[in-house]
Design a protein around this motif. Structure first.
Motif, PDB file in Angstrom:
ATOM      1  N   GLY A   1       6.876 -13.792 -32.044  1.00 55.71           N
ATOM      2  CA  GLY A   1       6.857 -14.072 -30.613  1.00 55.71           C
ATOM      3  C   GLY A   1       5.460 -14.408 -30.135  1.00 55.71           C
TER       4      GLY A   1
ATOM      5  N   SER B   1       5.676 -16.795 -22.541  1.00 53.76           N
ATOM      6  CA  SER B   1       6.398 -15.729 -23.229  1.00 53.76           C
ATOM      7  C   SER B   1       7.498 -16.340 -24.084  1.00 53.76           C
ATOM      8  CB  SER B   1       7.005 -14.748 -22.213  1.00 53.76           C
ATOM      9  OG  SER B   1       7.786 -13.767 -22.869  1.00 53.76           O
TER      10      SER B   1
ATOM     11  N   SER C   1       4.001   0.343 -21.983  1.00 55.11           N
ATOM     12  CA  SER C   1       5.129  -0.551 -22.226  1.00 55.11           C
ATOM     13  C   SER C   1       6.015  -0.056 -23.369  1.00 55.11           C
ATOM     14  CB  SER C   1       4.608  -1.952 -22.574  1.00 55.11           C
ATOM     15  OG  SER C   1       5.642  -2.781 -23.025  1.00 55.11           O
TER      16      SER C   1
ATOM     17  N   LYS D   1       6.184  -2.936 -36.525  1.00 52.57           N
ATOM     18  CA  LYS D   1       5.848  -4.084 -35.687  1.00 52.57           C
ATOM     19  C   LYS D   1       4.355  -4.339 -35.787  1.00 52.57           C
ATOM     20  CE  LYS D   1       7.581  -3.898 -31.487  1.00 52.57           C
ATOM     21  NZ  LYS D   1       8.003  -3.322 -30.181  1.00 52.57           N
TER      22      LYS D   1
ATOM     23  N   VAL E   1       4.293 -10.193 -32.759  1.00 53.98           N
ATOM     24  CA  VAL E   1       3.993 -10.901 -31.506  1.00 53.98           C
ATOM     25  C   VAL E   1       2.511 -11.237 -31.477  1.00 53.98           C
ATOM     26  CG1 VAL E   1       4.125 -10.883 -28.996  1.00 53.98           C
ATOM     27  CG2 VAL E   1       5.820  -9.618 -30.331  1.00 53.98           C
TER      28      VAL E   1
ATOM     29  N   ALA F   1       7.403  -1.856 -25.379  1.00 52.37           N
ATOM     30  CA  ALA F   1       7.148  -2.717 -26.536  1.00 52.37           C
ATOM     31  C   ALA F   1       6.210  -2.062 -27.543  1.00 52.37           C
ATOM     32  CB  ALA F   1       6.565  -4.052 -26.069  1.00 52.37           C
TER      33      ALA F   1
ATOM     34  N   ASN G   1      10.062 -15.092 -27.268  1.00 47.95           N
ATOM     35  CA  ASN G   1      10.596 -14.099 -28.194  1.00 47.95           C
ATOM     36  C   ASN G   1       9.732 -12.830 -28.206  1.00 47.95           C
ATOM     37  OD1 ASN G   1      12.385 -13.087 -30.078  1.00 47.95           O
ATOM     38  ND2 ASN G   1      11.445 -14.116 -31.831  1.00 47.95           N
ATOM     39  N   SER G   2       9.475 -12.285 -27.011  1.00 49.20           N
ATOM     40  CA  SER G   2       8.525 -11.175 -26.883  1.00 49.20           C
ATOM     41  C   SER G   2       8.990  -9.884 -27.552  1.00 49.20           C
ATOM     42  CB  SER G   2       8.237 -10.898 -25.405  1.00 49.20           C
ATOM     43  OG  SER G   2       9.439 -10.558 -24.722  1.00 49.20           O
ATOM     44  N   SER G   3      10.275  -9.780 -27.891  1.00 42.99           N
ATOM     45  CA  SER G   3      10.772  -8.565 -28.545  1.00 42.99           C
ATOM     46  C   SER G   3      10.774  -8.680 -30.054  1.00 42.99           C
ATOM     47  CB  SER G   3      12.192  -8.262 -28.050  1.00 42.99           C
ATOM     48  OG  SER G   3      13.065  -9.345 -28.367  1.00 42.99           O
ATOM     49  N   ALA G   4      10.173  -9.751 -30.602  1.00 43.40           N
ATOM     50  CA  ALA G   4      10.127  -9.943 -32.054  1.00 43.40           C
ATOM     51  C   ALA G   4       9.272  -8.863 -32.708  1.00 43.40           C
ATOM     52  CB  ALA G   4       9.558 -11.324 -32.376  1.00 43.40           C
TER      53      ALA G   4
END
Length: 919
Positions: free
Chosen positions: A95, A102, A125, A67, A110, A127, A104-107
């Motif tokens: 995202g 906010s 977090s 990520k 980001v 994330a 697509n914050s789980s893309a």
């Protein structure tokens, strides 16, 4: 300078294969380092293409199944970068998180503001799991005195497995910054490139004439700097001497501008734009360092007959504008000034500043990128990474307002602003144009344009939320250890290297002297320890005597000052020093201050003020003479009469030599002197050489002590500030003893951990005190705004009765003020800077808006409090209110009624023009 050298890794090869241009050498080297698993710091001029390295980090993260977070300093830049990455990688892979937005914050990729990532780190977090790369665009923003600490918090807080890609404008201490990043994050490649892909030419516009700033033959001064164009200097000199003979119109404007005190009102923009167009220098960005200045320039152009677009271009402008206004409520068009704004765009010019609606700014940015706007009047915020390059950049002033005062542009700021000139792949060269005024001389511009020193300085400082989160994660000792790893501490340590070297040399000298003294004492048959003890006694006595003399001098000065302050008209005193010794009568009492000086008339006819330096002891009133209230003591006749009265008064000076007041006995000093007299070494002879050596040793010891103190004070400031902040938090029960000799966060402290406002402690204290409980959603939004809003004028201070709103709101505001006062008393005790006073200037506006009133009514409510808000400011402050309300909602117990009220308040504020700006 592009290169055809093959990329060294398969991912870089894959990345470059989809580009329609070759990458430059510095881009290739940075990308290669990334593919090798290293972090990178890239420093290059604006427009050089640093973001290619950030985009490769995104590509690499996706290719490795990881990520990537792409951080920027401002929301506008985050929005722009989000759309750029969506075009390449698709909406499902990208995202956006900007606090109030906010998507697509789980893309896997980001884009976010740097504050969002900082908050995620502190919240641990989920994330962050799987995060492999972080791009920190505009990382030089860590020098910002208001928000810069966030960048250091992120760099220090990220897991060591994350590769950090830092993209910075050109700074002269890139190696130092890179050394620090390497120290705290491991292997980091520092890539510095000072080459501008599009050469930049410097000009000055004097009246209607455009001049090269520098001598075109490339001649330099004796110091190697480029020489100012002699033709430009001669023309300005002639213009200054004959303002009506050469370009009299502009000079008359300049004189009128100076007469009125308006430093930006004298530029004829239509004529300036005509000059730029004639020189082939459009499109241009004209930087004017105020919103009012930008709007004034726009209005000036609207009043002219200036039209810069062809009919087919006007049609394209209308299409873009219509698309951006699609979500705007029809009833808001008038209050937002849509018609005037559109009319300016259709003629090819626009303004760009933070007071505009974000929708308007985005439309301007799009139109400019399409070549449909030829001139933009902008504040310096446009220079913060937004992709709006131009053929030329114009600077009307070299002074800007920094939030507190008007300050000169720095060379770094000048370079950042003019760096917008020159569009890569479009322009052969870029042009920086400075408008000449009598206040802006060529030599000053040359100094800015020719400077190559733009050091990056840390603004890191411990604050309440930071301390709470660090202690919660690392404990007190771990927090101090992290502070020692900050760039601020790194720079401080390096800055004292010279002092540390001096200290090391002095230590070596001291050790050598000790050995020499011991050897010399041994040769003389003297016990070295007894000699050192005796010399120490002499030094102690000398220090005591110096201290006593200083205290006596200070006490004497204070006593003299007090008595001088008490003297009144007509009293007679004796002046014992100076040229006018003798009796003197007081004509005027002393002014207030550290050295009060009454006006006196001496018996020899001299008139003047006497102060503490004119007395050995405090002045004694010897008597008095009557001076009529109507006597004009400034006239010679009156003074002669007063002198005669003084001589006839019979008052006499004290007889005998003036002696200083005897000092109080110092029994400790007397004991030291007794021990010295009775010491076995006191009557020893033949020790002159030893004494000279010991005197030198004493001097070196004093030097060592002074250096140790200086080094300690400089290297311990961060920890001292941290301890002061912790002291406040302990006293207010946000931190408590954990039973093992350290501190832990209390349940109350858990709320403060989630508050990221500048007034974080005040917010947490108001929540704990319950002063915001029971408020309606609109009242809560209003009261919360008071700890955020900053008026352009003072809006609170006339008492509770002058506060806006209904009784419940006024009671809550009164409680907020009381909490603020109590909190500041605690901060004062610990030496921490006070929290800014709550400001009620936005309360009426946000309350009206959250209650469902129209935009016109809400803006009118702000105006009724003396705050004439622009629509952009209105949206911006509402965004901040939403952000803080969300922090409150998430920080308190979900069952707390305050959480529900905050949620409903957010819903009330997030509507209409505010909601459209958040979509």
């Amino acid at each position: 300078m592009s290169t055809d050298a093959p990329a060294s890794g398969p991912e870089l090869t894959a990345f470059t294969s989809r580009l329609d241009f070759g990458i430059d050498d510095f881009q290739r080297r940075a990308c290669q380092s990334l593919e090798e698993g290293r972090g990178v710091l890239v420093c290059a001029p604006t427009g050089a293409g640093k973001t290619i390295v950030g985009e490769f980090a995104v590509h690499l993260a996706l290719a490795e199944g990881g990520k990537c977070f792409y951080t920027t300093p401002i929301k506008a830049l985050s929005n722009q970068k989000y759309h750029d990455l969506v075009e390449v990688h698709g909406g499902e892979n990208v995202g956006l998180l900007t606090g109030d937005n906010s998507i697509n914050s789980s893309a896997p990729v980001v884009v976010m503001t740097t504050e969002v990532l900082r908050n995620m780190i502190y919240a641990d977090s989920a994330a962050l799991v799987g995060l492999s790369h972080v791009v920190m665009d505009e990382v030089h923003f860590l020098a910002d005195r208001f928000r810069g600490a966030v960048w250091e918090e992120v760099i220090l807080g990220l897991d060591q497995s994350v590769r950090v890609v830092s993209l910075s404008a050109t700074v002269s201490n890139a190696e130092e910054f890179g050394d620090w990043i390497t120290t705290v994050r491991g292997d980091t490649a520092v890539i510095v490139d000072e080459h501008r892909p599009v050469p930049l030419h410097q000009h000055m516009l004097v009246g209607n004439r455009m001049f090269e700033l520098f001598d075109r033959r490339g001649r330099g001064t004796e110091k190697g700097k480029r020489q100012v164009n002699s033709e430009l200097s001669r023309y300005i000199k002639h213009r200054m001497l004959s303002p009506d003979a050469v370009g009299g119109y502009e000079d008359r404007l300049s004189r009128e501008r100076r007469r009125r005190g308006n430093r930006t009102g004298g530029v004829n923009r239509p004529r300036m734009i005509a000059n730029l167009e004639a020189e082939g220098l459009l499109p241009a960005i004209d930087f004017i360092f105020s919103r009012a200045g930008c709007e004034g320039a726009l209005a000036q152009c609207l009043r002219s007959d200036l039209h810069l677009l062809e009919p087919d271009e006007v049609a394209k402008v209308d299409a873009v504008v219509d698309a951006h206004l699609a979500e705007l409520a029809p009833g808001d068009s008038d209050v937002l000034g849509v018609d005037d704004w559109r009319w300016a765009l259709r003629r090819g010019f626009a303004a760009h500043h933070a007071g505009m609606l974000p929708t308007f700014r985005q439309a301007v940015e799009e139109l400019f990128s399409l070549g449909l706007i030829k001139v933009v009047f902008a504040t310096e915020t446009l220079a913060l990474g937004i992709n709006m390059p131009a053929r030329s950049v114009v600077l009307e002033r070299l002074v800007k307002y920094n939030g507190e005062s008007h300050v000169d542009l720095t060379p770094g700021e000048y370079t950042q602003l003019t760096g917008r000139a020159g569009r890569r792949g479009i322009d052969v060269e870029g042009h920086a144009v400075v408008i000449w005024t009598p206040e802006v001389q060529p030599e000053r511009v040359a100094g800015l344009a020719g400077a190559r020193t733009f050091p990056l300085r840390s603004s890191f400082a411990p604050e309440y939320n930071m301390a709470m989160n660090l202690i919660d994660r690392l404990g007190v000792d771990g927090s101090r250890a992290l502070l020692r790893q900050s760039f601020a501490q790194f720079q401080t340590d390096r800055s004292v290297v010279g002092q540390a070297r001096q200290l090391d040399n002095a230590d070596r000298t001291l050790r050598k002297l000790n050995n020499e003294i011991d050897a010399a004492a041994g040769r003389s048959g003297i016990d070295p320890e007894r000699f050192t003890e005796y010399v120490g006694l002499r030094e102690d006595i000398r220090r005591k005597e110096r201290a006593q003399k200083f205290v006596r001098r200070v006490d004497g000065a204070h006593a003299i000052a007090e008595d001088l302050s008490a003297l009144t008209r007509g009293q007679v005193i004796s002046v014992e020093t100076g040229r006018h010794k003798g009796l003197a009568v007081v004509l005027e009492s002393a002014w207030k201050g550290a050295d009060p000086k009454p006006l006196v008339l001496s018996e020899d006819g001299w008139v003047g003020r006497v102060g503490t330096d004119d007395f050995v002891n405090p002045p004694v009133v010897l008597g008095g003479i009557r001076i009529s209230k109507n006597a004009d003591t400034r006239s010679r006749h009156a003074r002669r009469e007063i002198t005669a009265a003084l001589q006839k008064s019979g008052i006499e000076r004290p007889r005998g030599k003036v002696k200083k007041k005897a000092a109080e006995p110092d029994y400790e000093l007397d004991e030291l002197r007794r021990r010295l007299r009775t010491h076995p070494m006191h009557k020893a002879s033949g020790l002159d050489e030893l004494y000279r050596m010991s005197e030198r040793r004493a001097r070196v010891q004093r030097e060592v002590a002074a250096l140790e103190k200086a080094v300690h004070e400089r290297t311990s400031q961060l920890e001292t500030d941290f301890d002061a902040v912790v002291g406040v938090l302990v006293e207010l029960d946000y931190l408590e003893d954990d039973g093992a000799g350290s501190l832990r966060v209390t349940p109350t402290g858990a709320v403060l951990r989630r508050i990221y406002s500048e007034s974080d402690l005040l917010v947490a204290e108001c929540i704990r005190a319950g002063v915001w409980n029971g408020l309606s959603p609109s009242d809560l939004a209003a009261v919360v705004s008071s700890v955020l809003f900053v008026s352009r004028r003072e809006s609170y201070g006339a008492g509770v009765d002058s506060m806006p709103g209904n009784p419940a709101m006024r009671d809550a505001l009164t409680g907020t003020i009381q909490v603020w006062e109590a909190t500041n008393r605690v901060q004062d005790r610990h030496g921490v800077v006070q929290t800014r006073e709550p400001d009620t200037g936005f309360c009426a506006a946000v309350s009206a808006w959250a209650s469902g009133r129209s935009l016109r009514e809400a803006l009118g409510a702000a105006g009724s409090q003396g705050n004439l808000l622009s629509p952009g400011d209105f949206v911006r402050w509402n965004r901040q209110v939403i952000d803080l309300l969300e922090q409150i909602r998430l920080g308190v117990d979900p069952a707390d009624p305050l959480a529900g009220a905050a949620k409903r308040a957010v819903a009330g504020v997030r509507r209409g023009v505010v909601a459209s700006e958040l979509s």
